[in-house]
Design a protein around this motif. Structure first.
Motif, PDB file in Angstrom:
ATOM      1  N   GLU A 170       0.826  -1.206   0.000  1.00  0.00           N
ATOM      2  CA  GLU A 170       0.000   0.000   0.000  1.00  0.00           C
ATOM      3  C   GLU A 170       0.862   1.259   0.000  1.00  0.00           C
ATOM      4  OE1 GLU A 170      -3.567   1.998   2.742  1.00  0.00           O
ATOM      5  OE2 GLU A 170      -2.903  -0.064   3.095  1.00  0.00           O
ATOM      6  N   GLU A 173       2.378   2.610  -3.329  1.00  0.00           N
ATOM      7  CA  GLU A 173       1.521   3.275  -4.307  1.00  0.00           C
ATOM      8  C   GLU A 173       1.930   4.726  -4.535  1.00  0.00           C
ATOM      9  OE1 GLU A 173      -2.463   2.852  -2.961  1.00  0.00           O
ATOM     10  OE2 GLU A 173      -2.546   0.673  -3.253  1.00  0.00           O
ATOM     11  N   ASP A 176       5.812   7.290  -8.139  1.00  0.00           N
ATOM     12  CA  ASP A 176       5.216   7.790  -9.378  1.00  0.00           C
ATOM     13  C   ASP A 176       6.297   8.393 -10.256  1.00  0.00           C
ATOM     14  OD1 ASP A 176       3.509   8.648 -11.339  1.00  0.00           O
ATOM     15  OD2 ASP A 176       2.764  10.386 -10.234  1.00  0.00           O
ATOM     16  N   ASP A 183       4.943  -2.451  -9.707  1.00  0.00           N
ATOM     17  CA  ASP A 183       3.973  -3.437  -9.226  1.00  0.00           C
ATOM     18  C   ASP A 183       4.611  -4.356  -8.192  1.00  0.00           C
ATOM     19  OD1 ASP A 183       1.765  -2.796 -11.095  1.00  0.00           O
ATOM     20  OD2 ASP A 183       3.202  -3.476 -12.604  1.00  0.00           O
TER      21      ASP A 183
END
Length: 742
Positions: A170, A173, A176, A183
């Motif tokens: 989590e 995530e 970026d 993944d």
């Protein structure tokens, strides 16, 4: 059994309110237990009790095989290069998030191993190469994807490691970087995704199943209260099953394991099987009302007459499913127990609920008036479905021998084809291909040749303190360097010796990429390459999760013939004993089994035609064919014996049996087929195949019960008449005039 039926009949006739209160209290209590139901998605739960499985357990329990691993795939996409600045930045962000989190990591460099950290100014180092995709070109320093491997503290308990893995996934995530996909993947992440998939899918399948069943019931009964009673009975039955499953489970009595992905289909199965009881009880209740009985008397008569067939059907169904206890695969054995408990619950719930509720609802003045009007309408003939089924009796009346001859030829041909069925067991079947974990597994296989956390172990028994044996073990990286599917780095295999737990045993952990398809071949190659260790006095056992799954496949194959034989023999013995003791006619037990034996052959032949192999679900098709088919046969035989006493000729008895019982069975078959058929819309291929083949089995069981069995009963009945036998009415029976069909 007669005493039990009389007790149930008195309860629904005289104390329906107390009976319904008892059901409500039991449902509340078992519902409390049902709230604690959990599902185990670990595929190793299928492992049989064997030396290989024991060796794998020893590795997992006695040796520190390392902590749980999370593989973070950093993918630049087709045509991209993960070694460009964007890919390196993404890997560095991943590592920064991991180290800034509270995740307990393994000591030293094992905690975080990143392809980016191993990239050197003058090229790609061997350490980085092992973490880059297979399209790596060292000359140009290009590769589509790379891995950041995170290893958790080996001292973490399994539950804590799973929680830490999910929390880390989590937190990742936030990474970026434009053009880069990140993944995380690991065992805990996969299990959590499968659990969520199962929890999302089962309500959808149940809802669709219940919708179809309610629609079919309404078309058959055309009475809202009958539909509601059947629906409520199903909810209560499923609640009881879940409650008893938790009581029997590892947190209480410890007689069975947790629910698995196989067991999650039990509620759908119970919807199909449980509604059968409601249909037969309601149909018989309505029939008795049509003959002038009051609601209390009709309710009691339905239990006394149909109840006997339902009890015998339940016993044979339970026997059919409990034969799964001989399976070497624990989840299949538990599936049999859960289903047996559920079917027994359905018998108790429906036998008490439906007649008791009907007795209270129909004893009101307004309801009595409606019943009188309905009786006048129905006296002119049977309903459309029953009338249609009644017409099929002409086959048995006019050509019983020809019918049986055709059935025999079809059964022999189909059974012969069925002997060629293949057996398959793949863990990939339990991961939906279009789900996120399924697509990520495909990506790992395409880019890296499989799961990079795959490990194959070698258990070494012997005096590992002996100099010669210790030296041979130390040479393992060189011995295994050329073995296919063994990961190598710098000319040596990636082999690590696990911390010893004693002077007489050692274990090696080898990084491999064989997957399940080549696990057995890899084991053979490793065994041959490790001959120097055996020459030095040690014994070696090569083991991995994939090898245990392969052994599961072998056990599944070996159990097929045994399971079919035990199921047939168990049901046949029970039926012969029952009809021999109760009716003094043991041959009726064999006749009742004839349709089910034929259906087994037909189903196996159909599986070959549809290219459906035996797997962990379809392997139960034999017990299902008997567990579903035998109750149909019991209803036909039970009603025929009753109609034989009430009507003048064998043909009249056959016609009335197929009309009334056949009509109820057709409605039951439609609802049961709908209950199972919705599994064709499941996301897992084994469930899809299971739903299709069971729906086919139900249709075949209906056809065999209204075509083959009446033909057998006609020949048997005429034989008994030629011997001078006269059927005498039982105490609660009366002679009846032949009803028109249609």
């Amino acid at each position: 059994m007669r005493w039990w039926l009389q007790t149930m009949a008195r309860a629904v006739e005289r104390r329906p309110g107390i009976t319904l209160t008892f059901l409500a209290v039991m449902t509340v209590v078992l519902g409390g237990f049902a709230a604690g139901q959990t599902t185990d998605t670990e595929l190793t739960s299928f492992a049989p009790d064997s030396e290989l499985a024991d060796a794998f357990d020893r590795i997992q329990e006695d040796f520190a095989t390392g902590g749980a691993r999370v593989q973070v795939v950093v993918d630049a996409g087709p045509g991209g290069n993960v070694l460009d600045p964007a890919g390196i930045e993404a890997a560095e962000q991943v590592e920064a998030v991991v180290r800034a989190s509270d995740t307990p990591l393994a000591d030293g460099p094992r905690g975080v191993a990143s392809f980016a950290a191993a990239v050197q100014a003058d090229g790609v180092s061997p350490a980085a190469a092992s973490l880059l995709s297979r399209d790596l070109d060292p000359a140009t320093a290009t590769a589509r994807a790379g891995l950041v491997v995170v290893e958790l503290d080996p001292a973490l308990p399994d539950a804590d490691a799973q929680e830490a893995t999910l929390e880390l996934a989590e937190q990742l995530e936030v990474v970026d970087v434009a053009g880069i996909d990140v993944d995380p993947f690991g065992t805990a992440i996969l299990s959590d995704a499968l659990q969520a998939e199962s929890e999302d899918e089962m309500p959808r399948l149940l809802s669709l199943s219940l919708f179809l069943i309610v629609a079919i019931l309404f078309l058959q009964f055309r009475t809202v209260s009958d539909v509601v009673l059947g629906f409520v009975g199903l909810i209560v039955t499923i609640t009881w099953m879940f409650g008893f499953a938790v009581v029997l489970g590892p947190d209480n009595l410890g007689l069975v394991g947790n629910f698995t992905q196989i067991s999650t289909i039990v509620p759908v199965l119970l919807i199909g099987l449980g509604i059968d009881y409601a249909i037969h009880l309601t149909s018989r209740y309505r029939e008795e009302q049509r003959h002038g009985l009051t609601p209390p008397d009709a309710a009691a008569m339905a239990v006394r007459t149909v109840g006997g067939a339902l009890v015998l059907a339940t016993l044979t169904t339970v026997v059919g499913f409990l034969t799964n206890l001989v399976s070497p695969l624990p989840p299949i054995a538990d599936f049999g127990v859960f289903t047996a408990v559920g079917v027994t619950s359905a018998l108790v719930v429906m036998t008490l609920l439906v007649p008791s509720a009907r007795r209270l609802l129909d004893d009101r003045p307004r309801a009595l008036a409606r019943a009188t009007r309905r009786r006048r309408r129905e006296r002119s003939g049977t309903n459309g479905l029953a009338a249609f089924m009644g017409r099929t009796a002409a086959v048995a009346e006019r050509a019983p021998r020809l019918t049986l001859a055709i059935a025999l030829v079809v059964t022999v041909v189909a059974g012969g084809a069925g002997s060629q069925i293949e057996t398959s067991f793949s863990q990939d079947d339990f991961v939906p291909a279009d789900s996120e974990p399924g697509m990520l597994i495909d990506k790992l296989d395409t880019l890296f040749g499989g799961d990079l956390s795959e490990s194959t172990f070698v258990l070494i028994d012997g005096d590992v303190t002996d100099a010669e044996l210790a030296g041979a073990i130390a040479e393992a990286p060189e011995l295994l360097a050329g073995v296919e599917d063994v990961r190598a780095q710098g000319g040596a295999a990636q082999v690590s010796r696990l911390p010893d737990t004693g002077p007489d045993v050692a274990a090696l952990m080898i990084a491999t990429t064989a997957g399940q398809d080549r696990a057995e071949a890899l084991a053979g190659d490793l065994d041959a390459a490790l001959a120097p260790i055996r020459d030095a006095g040690g014994s070696t056992t090569v083991v991995s999760e994939s090898l245990v799954l392969d052994e599961t496949l072998d056990a599944l194959t070996a159990s097929q013939t045994q399971g079919i034989a035990i199921t047939l023999l168990g049901a046949l013995t029970l039926l012969i004993a029952y009809f021999g003791v109760v009716e003094r006619k043991p041959l009726l037990g064999a006749i009742t089994m004839v349709p089910s034996i034929a259906v087994v052959g037909w189903v196996l032949g159909t599986m070959v035609l549809l290219d459906i192999s035996f797997n962990v679900l379809t392997a139960m098709v034999a017990s299902l064919a008997i567990g579903i088919g035998v109750p149909f046969g019991i209803h036909v035989t039970h009603r025929f014996m009753e109609d034989r006493r009430r009507y003048d000729t064998i043909d009249e008895a056959i016609r009335q049996t197929v009309t009334h019982t056949g009509g109820a069975m057709a409605g039951s078959a439609a609802t049961t087929a709908a209950g199972f058929g919705v599994l064709a819309f499941a996301s897992l291929l084994p469930m899809q195949q299971f739903g299709i083949i069971v729906a086919v089995t139900i249709v075949y069981s209906l056809l065999a019960s209204v075509l083959i069995q009446p033909s057998c009963l006609k020949l048997w009945g005429e034989w008994r008449v030629r011997r001078g036998e006269q059927a005498e009415l039982h105490e609660h029976e009366e002679r009846r005039v032949l009803e028109p069909v249609g």
